[in-house]
Design a protein around this motif. Structure first.
Motif, PDB file in Angstrom:
ATOM      1  N   ALA A  61       0.814  -1.212   0.000  1.00 29.31           N
ATOM      2  CA  ALA A  61       0.000   0.000   0.000  1.00 29.31           C
ATOM      3  C   ALA A  61       0.855   1.273   0.000  1.00 29.31           C
ATOM      4  N   HIS A  62       2.023   1.223   0.652  1.00 24.60           N
ATOM      5  CA  HIS A  62       2.903   2.397   0.777  1.00 24.60           C
ATOM      6  C   HIS A  62       4.347   1.987   0.464  1.00 24.60           C
ATOM      7  N   PRO A  63       4.636   1.656  -0.790  1.00 27.16           N
ATOM      8  CA  PRO A  63       5.959   1.094  -1.114  1.00 27.16           C
ATOM      9  C   PRO A  63       7.133   2.060  -0.986  1.00 27.16           C
ATOM     10  N   ILE A  64       6.923   3.340  -1.185  1.00 28.85           N
ATOM     11  CA  ILE A  64       8.045   4.282  -1.215  1.00 28.85           C
ATOM     12  C   ILE A  64       8.410   4.799   0.172  1.00 28.85           C
ATOM     13  N   VAL A  65       7.443   5.276   0.933  1.00 26.09           N
ATOM     14  CA  VAL A  65       7.747   5.892   2.228  1.00 26.09           C
ATOM     15  C   VAL A  65       7.189   5.130   3.419  1.00 26.09           C
ATOM     16  N   GLY A  66       6.456   4.042   3.199  1.00 18.09           N
ATOM     17  CA  GLY A  66       5.919   3.256   4.295  1.00 18.09           C
ATOM     18  C   GLY A  66       4.806   3.981   5.037  1.00 18.09           C
ATOM     19  N   VAL A  67       4.445   3.448   6.176  1.00 21.63           N
ATOM     20  CA  VAL A  67       3.347   4.017   6.967  1.00 21.63           C
ATOM     21  C   VAL A  67       3.848   5.003   8.022  1.00 21.63           C
ATOM     22  N   GLY A  68       5.141   5.191   8.092  1.00 27.44           N
ATOM     23  CA  GLY A  68       5.724   6.115   9.075  1.00 27.44           C
ATOM     24  C   GLY A  68       6.454   5.351  10.162  1.00 27.44           C
ATOM     25  N   LEU A  69       7.554   5.924  10.600  1.00 26.55           N
ATOM     26  CA  LEU A  69       8.373   5.268  11.624  1.00 26.55           C
ATOM     27  C   LEU A  69       7.585   5.074  12.916  1.00 26.55           C
ATOM     28  N   ASP A  70       7.721   3.890  13.465  1.00 24.18           N
ATOM     29  CA  ASP A  70       7.080   3.507  14.717  1.00 24.18           C
ATOM     30  C   ASP A  70       5.550   3.517  14.635  1.00 24.18           C
ATOM     31  N   ASN A  71       5.003   3.353  13.439  1.00 26.24           N
ATOM     32  CA  ASN A  71       3.555   3.336  13.267  1.00 26.24           C
ATOM     33  C   ASN A  71       2.997   1.949  12.971  1.00 26.24           C
ATOM     34  N   PHE A  72       3.810   0.936  12.937  1.00 24.46           N
ATOM     35  CA  PHE A  72       3.338  -0.407  12.592  1.00 24.46           C
ATOM     36  C   PHE A  72       2.201  -0.834  13.514  1.00 24.46           C
ATOM     37  N   GLU A  73       2.423  -0.712  14.816  1.00 25.37           N
ATOM     38  CA  GLU A  73       1.408  -1.137  15.782  1.00 25.37           C
ATOM     39  C   GLU A  73       0.115  -0.343  15.650  1.00 25.37           C
ATOM     40  N   ILE A  74       0.235   0.920  15.272  1.00 22.36           N
ATOM     41  CA  ILE A  74      -0.936   1.784  15.177  1.00 22.36           C
ATOM     42  C   ILE A  74      -1.800   1.430  13.971  1.00 22.36           C
ATOM     43  N   VAL A  75      -1.162   1.179  12.825  1.00 20.91           N
ATOM     44  CA  VAL A  75      -1.923   0.951  11.594  1.00 20.91           C
ATOM     45  C   VAL A  75      -2.161  -0.520  11.278  1.00 20.91           C
ATOM     46  N   GLU A  76      -1.550  -1.432  12.016  1.00 24.63           N
ATOM     47  CA  GLU A  76      -1.735  -2.848  11.703  1.00 24.63           C
ATOM     48  C   GLU A  76      -3.206  -3.273  11.702  1.00 24.63           C
ATOM     49  N   PRO A  77      -4.047  -2.816  12.619  1.00 22.59           N
ATOM     50  CA  PRO A  77      -5.448  -3.238  12.575  1.00 22.59           C
ATOM     51  C   PRO A  77      -6.148  -2.914  11.244  1.00 22.59           C
ATOM     52  N   GLN A  78      -5.677  -1.924  10.519  1.00 23.12           N
ATOM     53  CA  GLN A  78      -6.270  -1.597   9.221  1.00 23.12           C
ATOM     54  C   GLN A  78      -5.905  -2.640   8.162  1.00 23.12           C
ATOM     55  N   TYR A  79      -4.842  -3.385   8.388  1.00 21.84           N
ATOM     56  CA  TYR A  79      -4.356  -4.349   7.407  1.00 21.84           C
ATOM     57  C   TYR A  79      -4.573  -5.793   7.839  1.00 21.84           C
ATOM     58  N   ASN A  80      -5.184  -5.991   9.002  1.00 25.79           N
ATOM     59  CA  ASN A  80      -5.329  -7.339   9.523  1.00 25.79           C
ATOM     60  C   ASN A  80      -6.556  -7.409  10.423  1.00 25.79           C
ATOM     61  N   ALA A  81      -7.474  -8.302  10.106  1.00 27.42           N
ATOM     62  CA  ALA A  81      -8.721  -8.407  10.862  1.00 27.42           C
ATOM     63  C   ALA A  81      -8.522  -8.937  12.276  1.00 27.42           C
ATOM     64  N   ILE A  82      -7.515  -9.774  12.492  1.00 29.88           N
ATOM     65  CA  ILE A  82      -7.328 -10.341  13.831  1.00 29.88           C
ATOM     66  C   ILE A  82      -6.215  -9.641  14.598  1.00 29.88           C
ATOM     67  N   ALA A  83      -5.807  -8.490  14.140  1.00 32.06           N
ATOM     68  CA  ALA A  83      -4.662  -7.797  14.742  1.00 32.06           C
ATOM     69  C   ALA A  83      -5.016  -7.203  16.093  1.00 32.06           C
ATOM     70  N   GLU A  84      -4.017  -7.121  16.936  1.00 33.16           N
ATOM     71  CA  GLU A  84      -4.154  -6.486  18.242  1.00 33.16           C
ATOM     72  C   GLU A  84      -3.129  -5.375  18.388  1.00 33.16           C
ATOM     73  N   GLY A  85      -2.561  -4.917  17.302  1.00 31.66           N
ATOM     74  CA  GLY A  85      -1.522  -3.894  17.374  1.00 31.66           C
ATOM     75  C   GLY A  85      -0.229  -4.459  17.898  1.00 31.66           C
ATOM     76  N   ARG A  86       0.514  -5.077  17.040  1.00 31.26           N
ATOM     77  CA  ARG A  86       1.783  -5.695  17.441  1.00 31.26           C
ATOM     78  C   ARG A  86       2.869  -5.320  16.442  1.00 31.26           C
ATOM     79  N   VAL A  87       4.087  -5.683  16.748  1.00 26.72           N
ATOM     80  CA  VAL A  87       5.192  -5.427  15.823  1.00 26.72           C
ATOM     81  C   VAL A  87       5.235  -6.538  14.781  1.00 26.72           C
ATOM     82  N   ALA A  88       6.060  -6.373  13.773  1.00 26.54           N
ATOM     83  CA  ALA A  88       6.112  -7.332  12.666  1.00 26.54           C
ATOM     84  C   ALA A  88       6.809  -8.643  13.037  1.00 26.54           C
ATOM     85  N   HIS A  89       7.641  -8.642  14.052  1.00 16.74           N
ATOM     86  CA  HIS A  89       8.445  -9.807  14.405  1.00 16.74           C
ATOM     87  C   HIS A  89       9.363 -10.218  13.260  1.00 16.74           C
ATOM     88  N   ASN A  90       9.791  -9.241  12.489  1.00 16.41           N
ATOM     89  CA  ASN A  90      10.786  -9.418  11.432  1.00 16.41           C
ATOM     90  C   ASN A  90      11.316  -8.022  11.129  1.00 16.41           C
TER      91      ASN A  90
END
Length: 187
Positions: A61-90
């Motif tokens: 969805a955001h190939p060039i600049v990403g979703v913003g530094l340290d925003n993975f946990e915040i925006v993950e629920p928009q990309y995953n139905a079972i998400a609880e706001g977590r890090v990528a673990h990679n």
């Protein structure tokens, strides 16, 4: 690469039970989730895979600049139905999702370039008869980078400062070799 392999294997075999005895209750419980069977294991694996999929969706969805530094946990629920706001673990997926694919490629190239530089310095130390210390430094840094590389496949370590110190040490070691600091002293 060690000469006394048997001694080191024995030391490791002695150290592992000692370290296992010293670990706390929380750590033991966390280790149990790694070795769990059945439904308990399936949940851990499922959540990690879902986090990776979320990160890949963010990169798409955001190939060039990403979703913003340290925003993975915040925006993950928009990309995953079972998400609880977590890090990528990679680490690599986390960087790609938060800072974009170019940043992820630059990070991977930094890791690979560090390995290649250390490999060249190691070979140079033997071929040119440089100080044995150079060889030992390269092996130490290679081992440290390899440990980081493996851990970063399953942990989000993008803001872990010590790895950046390792990258800096590789650059400094290369510069010291170029200045002739590891020339073998003739007695």
């Amino acid at each position: 690469k060690m000469r006394k392999k048997v001694v080191m294997i024995l030391a490791i075999l002695i150290a592992i039970p000692m370290l296992a005895r010293m670990q706390g209750k929380e750590h033991r419980e966390r280790i149990h989730t790694i070795t769990a069977k059945g439904e308990e294991q399936d949940l851990s694996v499922k959540f990690r895979r879902e986090a990776w999929k979320s990160g890949i969706r963010m990169m798409n969805a955001h190939p060039i600049v990403g979703v913003g530094l340290d925003n993975f946990e915040i925006v993950e629920p928009q990309y995953n139905a079972i998400a609880e706001g977590r890090v990528a673990h990679n680490t690599y997926i986390q960087i790609g999702a938060e800072a974009g694919i170019p940043a992820m490629i630059a990070y991977i190239l930094t890791v690979l370039t560090s390995f290649l530089t250390l490999h060249k310095l190691s070979r140079m130390s033997k071929r040119k008869g440089l100080s044995p210390n150079l060889y030992h430094y390269t092996v130490m840094l290679e081992g440290s980078l390899l440990g980081f590389f493996i851990c970063s496949l399953f942990l989000s370590l993008e803001v872990l400062e010590p790895v950046y110190f390792l990258f800096c040490m590789v650059v400094c070691l290369k510069k010291l070799v170029e200045k002739g600091e590891f020339a073998q002293q003739v007695a």
